[in-house]
Motif scaffolding. Structure first.
Motif, mmCIF file in Angstrom:
data_model
loop_
_atom_site.group_PDB
_atom_site.id
_atom_site.type_symbol
_atom_site.label_atom_id
_atom_site.label_comp_id
_atom_site.label_asym_id
_atom_site.label_seq_id
_atom_site.Cartn_x
_atom_site.Cartn_y
_atom_site.Cartn_z
ATOM 1 N N GLN A 132 0.810 -1.227 0.000
ATOM 2 C CA GLN A 132 0.000 0.000 0.000
ATOM 3 C C GLN A 132 0.839 1.271 0.000
ATOM 4 O O GLN A 132 0.408 2.296 -0.504
ATOM 5 N N VAL A 133 1.996 1.186 0.638
ATOM 6 C CA VAL A 133 2.917 2.315 0.578
ATOM 7 C C VAL A 133 4.276 1.774 0.148
ATOM 8 O O VAL A 133 4.771 0.797 0.709
ATOM 9 N N ILE A 151 6.108 6.876 -2.475
ATOM 10 C CA ILE A 151 6.834 8.082 -2.053
ATOM 11 C C ILE A 151 8.232 8.024 -2.664
ATOM 12 O O ILE A 151 9.024 7.124 -2.356
ATOM 13 N N ILE A 157 -6.644 13.115 8.558
ATOM 14 C CA ILE A 157 -5.941 13.250 9.844
ATOM 15 C C ILE A 157 -4.669 14.076 9.639
ATOM 16 O O ILE A 157 -3.936 13.889 8.671
ATOM 17 N N ILE A 170 3.691 8.127 7.391
ATOM 18 C CA ILE A 170 2.427 8.037 8.135
ATOM 19 C C ILE A 170 1.300 8.634 7.296
ATOM 20 O O ILE A 170 0.222 8.044 7.151
ATOM 21 N N LYS A 171 1.568 9.778 6.707
ATOM 22 C CA LYS A 171 0.529 10.421 5.892
ATOM 23 C C LYS A 171 0.171 9.545 4.690
ATOM 24 O O LYS A 171 -1.005 9.363 4.364
ATOM 25 N N ALA A 172 1.181 8.996 4.048
ATOM 26 C CA ALA A 172 0.917 8.139 2.884
ATOM 27 C C ALA A 172 0.074 6.939 3.297
ATOM 28 O O ALA A 172 -0.849 6.531 2.578
ATOM 29 N N GLY A 173 0.382 6.378 4.458
ATOM 30 C CA GLY A 173 -0.392 5.246 4.959
ATOM 31 C C GLY A 173 -1.823 5.650 5.252
ATOM 32 O O GLY A 173 -2.773 4.952 4.887
ATOM 33 N N LEU A 174 -1.983 6.784 5.906
ATOM 34 C CA LEU A 174 -3.335 7.259 6.228
ATOM 35 C C LEU A 174 -4.144 7.463 4.951
ATOM 36 O O LEU A 174 -5.314 7.076 4.868
ATOM 37 N N GLU A 175 -3.505 8.053 3.956
ATOM 38 C CA GLU A 175 -4.227 8.326 2.701
ATOM 39 C C GLU A 175 -4.712 7.031 2.057
ATOM 40 O O GLU A 175 -5.865 6.929 1.640
ATOM 41 N N VAL A 176 -3.822 6.056 2.002
ATOM 42 C CA VAL A 176 -4.182 4.819 1.310
ATOM 43 C C VAL A 176 -5.246 4.054 2.102
ATOM 44 O O VAL A 176 -6.022 3.282 1.533
ATOM 45 N N LEU A 177 -5.327 4.327 3.405
ATOM 46 C CA LEU A 177 -6.341 3.670 4.236
ATOM 47 C C LEU A 177 -7.621 4.499 4.333
ATOM 48 O O LEU A 177 -8.511 4.196 5.129
ATOM 49 N N VAL A 192 0.894 3.058 10.901
ATOM 50 C CA VAL A 192 -0.539 3.375 10.855
ATOM 51 C C VAL A 192 -1.349 2.202 10.312
ATOM 52 O O VAL A 192 -2.568 2.302 10.187
ATOM 53 N N ASN A 208 0.504 4.122 -2.567
ATOM 54 C CA ASN A 208 1.064 5.454 -2.489
ATOM 55 C C ASN A 208 2.579 5.305 -2.599
ATOM 56 O O ASN A 208 3.201 4.693 -1.726
ATOM 57 N N ALA A 227 10.041 6.191 6.040
ATOM 58 C CA ALA A 227 8.678 6.342 5.516
ATOM 59 C C ALA A 227 7.927 5.008 5.589
ATOM 60 O O ALA A 227 6.743 4.979 5.940
ATOM 61 N N GLY A 257 6.823 4.636 9.132
ATOM 62 C CA GLY A 257 5.644 5.454 9.419
ATOM 63 C C GLY A 257 4.387 4.818 8.852
ATOM 64 O O GLY A 257 3.355 4.715 9.523
ATOM 65 N N ALA A 258 4.482 4.359 7.611
ATOM 66 C CA ALA A 258 3.314 3.774 6.944
ATOM 67 C C ALA A 258 2.857 2.502 7.662
ATOM 68 O O ALA A 258 1.661 2.307 7.905
ATOM 69 N N ALA A 286 -0.516 0.354 7.301
ATOM 70 C CA ALA A 286 -0.460 0.138 5.854
ATOM 71 C C ALA A 286 0.646 -0.877 5.553
ATOM 72 O O ALA A 286 1.654 -0.942 6.253
#
Ligand code: TPP
Ligand code: MG
Lengths: 397, 305
Positions: A34-35, A65, B101, B89-96, A83, A63, A76, A79-80, A85
């Motif tokens: 996903q990331v 990056i 947030i 984190i932002k990329a993960g949030l977006e894909v989810l 959350v 996504n 990154a 981080g992904a 992902a």
């Protein structure tokens, strides 16, 4: 490479002649990463390029990056994954070394990131050719490591690695030889997305960064707790042995292919067991066949999983054989070949004691030819025990 | 002539949300500016926020495992990775499907001006959708007051002893960020909480990389009395040493509070880290501050005309 039209419909399955790098990209796409955060380095570049294509064409809804370094790539991914992902990256040599700090971070944070590392020799001097010092230098970071022998195995291992990583909550690295796999085309069966989805359900960790359940992750931890967290990592590694075995069996049931954690080859009644990893295994298999045809009793043990180290399996297969010869395409300066050390230590507390010959060969991408492997076998058969702790093969002195 | 208002364009009363997302059990020193600014920042951002903190004083302030002084999820990360971890984190949030947030990267000056500059530049160049706050206490305080490239000229730190204080000027971080043409960059001070909160709220509403640079007095590091932190944060602004302004898209510069232009000495004399300064050095600091201010006014004016 697949065409644009094909890609719109997702990842097309079926037989394809592709490089190891592309096989890895297909694996990551089928695993529905996903990331993706990655940075190009020879000989890994095509992995990143094809994934960027998959994302651009919509075949993969991820996504991507395009980070400014490998250190940031791993940060990154961390981080992904934190959350919730599914995160993927790929690198090689200098890039992997640059990530080192974050490899510890990923494992310590118990994030099941999957990464492909194309084995490339470390500089200086600059080299882009294969050896294993880059990945083996990351041995103690808490990452699982799978060494792949073929492009098919590389693709399949990406998918298996997620399955194992997400179960035990440790990151996993699959390793493939520069050029011998990364840039060599082989026929590869691209599995069907539906089957892969059946095998690998979506990643949904129990603990994640969640605004409805705010928690702090990775804050300073006193000696009264830190120790236990490390104990749990080791327990997770131990669990991973069983999980990886089961994941491989399940894979075999669904896709008709399995690899094992180690693979014994013609070891029954052998007088000598060769131990290999990566593409050297394929060459060694041919040599074994030839020698067997001449009546020589030699066999092979391929080590696919290096971390966690499959100690019990190594003992089971190698203690039956009177002599062991390990081929290391790597060196721990000041000691010797790393697989040889690992196997020695796995056998030390077991009976009977077997002489182990440690051969270092093929550093910096020097060919490990069938003739070289024959020499290795001849040496080991001719000697009761090694004359030196490191036997250098083909070195010009 | 550009018109600079005497007060902040943001009204001074009634803007501070009453929510408290930072708890009182934190581990900051008395008078810590960094603690104060986190409290204001989280008031502005609200609970749909995830914080990322690299190695810095805030690693400690947030509390030891299993505690957290924040009521938002907090991810501790390595020193140089605030921006890259936040981007992930932002990329993960977006894909989810949780892209609404807010992701807040919260780093010190060392983690921003020095070791984290590459990752921050990468995120800014990609225009990753994060708010990056640099709370600037002008040295590596976590490790015991070593100089950073945010340390002012001639300040004492443990690696710039008074016999050889810092030779180099403070790095112009805002200019660096503006040069990335990010949608929003602003300075702030805990002495002007309404201004700070409004800037954080403005940042929250903008997509892309937002950079907020906040002066954060540090009593142990600055050798100042802990009760003087807010006063120092005010004097930094009023002496024009740390003017309050914002930059949109790297091009539109706006001064958000007109400083009185008090002599720099008013600010310097309250801090032990400047105690060794000669009158000559103080004069030179004043000249530099005046020249920098003139340059800032010129940028704001250029935009206004
Ligand atoms: C790679 C790395 N190098 C050094 C350190 C040690 N270290 C931790 S915090 C810090 C200084 C932080 O300074 P700053 O970012 O200004 O934050 P402050 O402590 O002042 O709040 C240093 C040098 C580290 N954690 N990681
Ligand atoms: Mg600092």
């Amino acid at each position: 490479m697949a065409t644009e039209v094909e890609l719109k419909a997702g990842i097309p399955s079926g037989k394809k002649v592709i490089t190891g790098n592309y096989a890895v990209s297909y694996g990551a796409a089928l695993a529905r990463a996903q990331v993706i955060a990655a940075y190009p380095i020879t000989p890994q570049t095509q992995i990143v390029e094809l994934l960027a294509d998959f994302c651009a064409e919509g075949a993969l809804r991820a996504n991507f990056i395009k980070v400014e370094s490998e250190h940031s790539a791993m940060a990154a991914c961390i981080g992904a994954a934190a959350v919730g992902a599914r995160a993927f990256t790929a690198t090689s040599a200098q890039g992997l070394a640059l990530m080192h700090e974050m490899l510890h971070w990923a494992a310590g944070a118990r994030l099941p990131i999957v990464m492909a590392n194309v084995n490339r020799a470390m500089g200086p001097p600059w080299s882009i050719w294969t050896d294993q010092n880059d990945s083996l230098s990351q041995r103690d970071t808490g990452w699982m490591q799978f060494y792949c022998e073929s492009n098919q195995e590389a693709l399949d291992t990406v998918i298996q690695a997620y399955k194992v990583a997400e179960k035990v909550l440790l990151p996993a690295m699959l390793v493939l030889d520069a050029f011998f796999l990364s840039h060599t085309s082989e026929p590869v069966e691209i599995p069907e997305q539906g089957l892969v989805d059946r095998y690998l359900p979506p990643y949904n960790p129990e603990f994640k960064l969640d605004i409805t359940d705010p928690r702090a992750f990775g804050g300073i931890t006193m000696p009264s707790e830190y120790f236990e967290l490390r104990y749990k990592m080791q327990k997770a590694m131990e669990e991973a042995l069983e999980v990886a075995k089961a994941a491989d069996l399940e894979f075999k049931e669904l896709f008709g292919r399995g690899y094992g954690l180690v693979e014994p080859y013609r070891l029954e009644d052998a007088e000598l067991a060769l131990v290999t990893s990566g593409t050297v295994t394929s060459t060694a298999r041919l040599v074994i066949d030839e020698l067997r045809a001449k009546g020589e009793r030699v066999g092979l043990l391929k080590v696919r999983l290096f971390r966690p180290f499959p100690t019990a399996l190594v003992r089971e297969h190698l203690l039956k054989v009177p002599k062991i010869a390990v081929i290391d395409r790597n060196i721990s300066f000041g000691h010797g070949g790393i697989f040889a050390q690992e196997i020695k230590s796995a056998l030390y507390n077991a009976e009977p004691r077997r002489p182990l010959f440690g051969f270092v060969a093929g550093l910096g991408g020097r060919d490990i030819t069938p003739e070289l492997i024959e020499e290795i076998i001849a040496y080991a058969l001719a000697h009761d025990r090694p004359e030196e702790e490191i036997i250098w093969m083909g070195v010009k002195r | 002539m550009i018109e600079i208002k005497q007060s902040s364009p943001y009204p001074l009363r009634g803007v501070l949300p009453t929510d408290e997302l930072m708890l009182s059990g934190h581990l900051a020193c008395q008078g810590c500016g960094a603690a104060l600014v986190m409290r204001y920042a989280l008031k502005a951002l609200g609970e749909r926020t995830i914080a990322v903190i690299p190695a810095c004083c805030w690693t400690i302030i947030a509390g030891a495992f299993p505690y957290s002084a924040l009521r938002v999820p907090l991810f501790h990360t390595a020193f140089e990775t605030a921006a890259s971890a936040a981007a992930g984190i932002k990329a993960g949030l977006e894909v989810l499907g949780k892209g609404d947030i807010t992701v807040l990267a919260w780093a010190g000056d060392g983690g921003t001006f020095d070791i984290g500059l590459q990752a921050l530049s990468g995120a800014a160049e990609r225009n990753d959708d994060i708010i990056y706050v640099c709370y600037d206490n002008e040295a590596y305080m976590n490790t015991g007051i070593q100089r950073s490239s945010a340390t002012p000229w001639r300040a004492w730190t443990t690696t710039t002893p008074t016999r050889h204080p810092k030779d180099e000027p403070k790095k112009d971080m805002m200019a660096i960020m503006a040069a990335h043409r990010i949608p929003y960059a602003a300075t702030a001070s805990p002495a002007y909480p309404e201004d700070l909160v409004r800037k954080m709220q403005k940042a929250k509403a903008i997509r892309g990389t937002k950079f907020i640079h906040i002066i954060s007095p540090c009593p142990p590091g600055w050798k100042s009395a802990s009760e003087l932190s807010v006063k120092l944060a005010r004097l930094a602004v009023q002496t024009k040493i740390f003017p309050l302004y914002e930059v949109e898209n790297g091009l539109k510069w706006r001064i958000t509070l007109e400083p009185k232009g008090l002599p720099v000495e008013e600010y310097l004399k309250l801090q032990g880290r400047f105690r060794h300064l000669s009158p000559e050095e103080i004069r030179k600091i004043q000249e530099t501050v005046d020249a920098e201010w003139a340059r800032l006014v010129a940028k704001a004016k250029a935009e206004a005309s």
